[in-house]
Design an enzyme around this catalytic site. Sequence first.
Site, PDB file in Angstrom:
ATOM      1  N   ASP A 199       0.829  -1.202   0.000  1.00  0.00           N
ATOM      2  CA  ASP A 199       0.000   0.000   0.000  1.00  0.00           C
ATOM      3  C   ASP A 199       0.867   1.256   0.000  1.00  0.00           C
ATOM      4  OD1 ASP A 199      -2.761   1.197   0.442  1.00  0.00           O
ATOM      5  OD2 ASP A 199      -1.718   1.970   2.212  1.00  0.00           O
ATOM      6  N   GLU A 257      14.299 -14.784  -0.917  1.00  0.00           N
ATOM      7  CA  GLU A 257      14.533 -15.936  -0.054  1.00  0.00           C
ATOM      8  C   GLU A 257      13.383 -16.938  -0.114  1.00  0.00           C
ATOM      9  OE1 GLU A 257      15.541 -14.920   3.947  1.00  0.00           O
ATOM     10  OE2 GLU A 257      16.602 -13.078   3.337  1.00  0.00           O
TER      11      GLU A 257
END
Length: 548
Positions: A199, A257
């Site tokens: 956002d 990751e």
Amino acid sequence: MTEWWRGGVIYQVYPRSFQDSNGDGVGDLPGIIDRLDHIASLGVDCIWLSPITQSPQDDMGYDVSDYREVDRLFGSLQDFDSLLDQAHARGLKVIMDQVVSHTSDRHPWFEESRLSRTNARADWYVWADPLPDGSPPNNWPAVFGGRAWEWNPTRGQYYLHNFLASQPDLNFHNAEVQEAVLDVMRFWLERGIDGFRLDTVNYYFHDSKLRSNPPNKLKNEHLPYAVNPYDMQEHLFSKSRPENLDFLRRVRALLNEFPGATSVGEVGDSHKSVQLMAQYTSGGDTLHLCYGFDFLGDEFTAAHFRSRIEQFFEIGPDGWPCWSFSNHDVPRHVTRWAPHSRSAAALARQSAALVLALRGSVCLYQGEELGLPETDLLFEELTDPRGIRFWPEDKGRDGCRTPMPWDAGEAPNGFTSGTPWLPVKYPQSALNVADQNADAGSTLAFYRTILAWRKTHPMLALGDIAFFDLAEPILAFRRSTDAGAMLCVFNLSADDHAIAVTGLPPGTRLEPVSAGAVLHATKLQLGANGYAFIALPSASAAAFADLA
């Protein structure tokens, strides 16, 4: 192997308004689980969940008080885990909103920060001394009206809030804040989320010198005032700062990751939206996708669509946009663009065909597949703080957030057994899922058809794009890969038009998802909101020209 998000289709779920399972009138996670088959039946790739984390709900969840907990309004962490499992079982990815530019003023971080200038989190938010006359440190306004600074008598300072006063801005110049935000993201990634919609991603950093913003010259040339004074400034110093890029690289490193994890950034900046979208997605080390508000306004012209797309890929040829025509922040496009159509259903289908033909990824907002128009609400029915403040010139965001109409019959059409938090009115009720499921010619059936068709033509997801020089209101472009090409033509008006076509191979036909179009040997006729798709064996096999 191509990443799933590149050219993928994301379906935005606004949890409050999707499906209520317990009769309290507010949608929830178990309700979403109950409706997962509907989402899967569309043929989309991913679900985006608007905020579900703990919140006082001052701004409908975009004011977070606990980043690691599901708000009881929506369910529990166990419900979240179940939603992930069941979505994944249907081949659907799930991303969730991360609202980290600001928190709720009831977040423990802020409750500690506001107590003194010397506590452990004193510098976790943006604090500033008053000017000698007691006024705020600069002229920055808040998006929801008023100044962006709120006085705190305990500290004897102002704090920054770009939105509501109950949404204080985090201080990303503080390395500890960055670490805390990344830890929050890691929590959800380890829980199995497939990524985030970030956002207000260009609001993270502010000018450390707190310089005042200059006036918005373009706006002021046309209007002596604006409905919202926020629009009267060019926000050079309160957002979109260059420091943002380094933090976005840290976000990308974290996501790397977790193979397949994806980021979609929301860029809110009317002056340089496309520029930031390209900048924030270029180089492969920042965000995967970004969207702005360029196609979420009233403008519906060939020149507008073409200019924004060409500008994006000129600035960031290796970047990747996410295009959308509706979401939870703007009036639904079937209503916004109604002056350019004779039929709401025809406009809904043309819009779907257009957004799914653009180079980039796509975000569809819940109810878009039904052709839902904006809901006309009374002032006393509003819940949105923006709409309440700026009524009636700006009616806010509630009109696009009313509940999904599922069942046939009367409102609320199976959304809840109780009283819905926002009303379901007849124009939306009449477009319910059940009736459209039973109608092979419905807008819902068309969405399923064109999404399935798009998957059989990879050039529409991944191919290059090249525009033809045609006069308004015709938008025409070629999507192409080494394996073939697709000519895409759209009449963005309520009038009939025809254009000349040259170089088509003998026997060329329109693709079956075309509508309001007739192809002759050298002429393409397009009715109101008509559009045509023409598949070709190579990228240079045909051209268009204005019909003499």
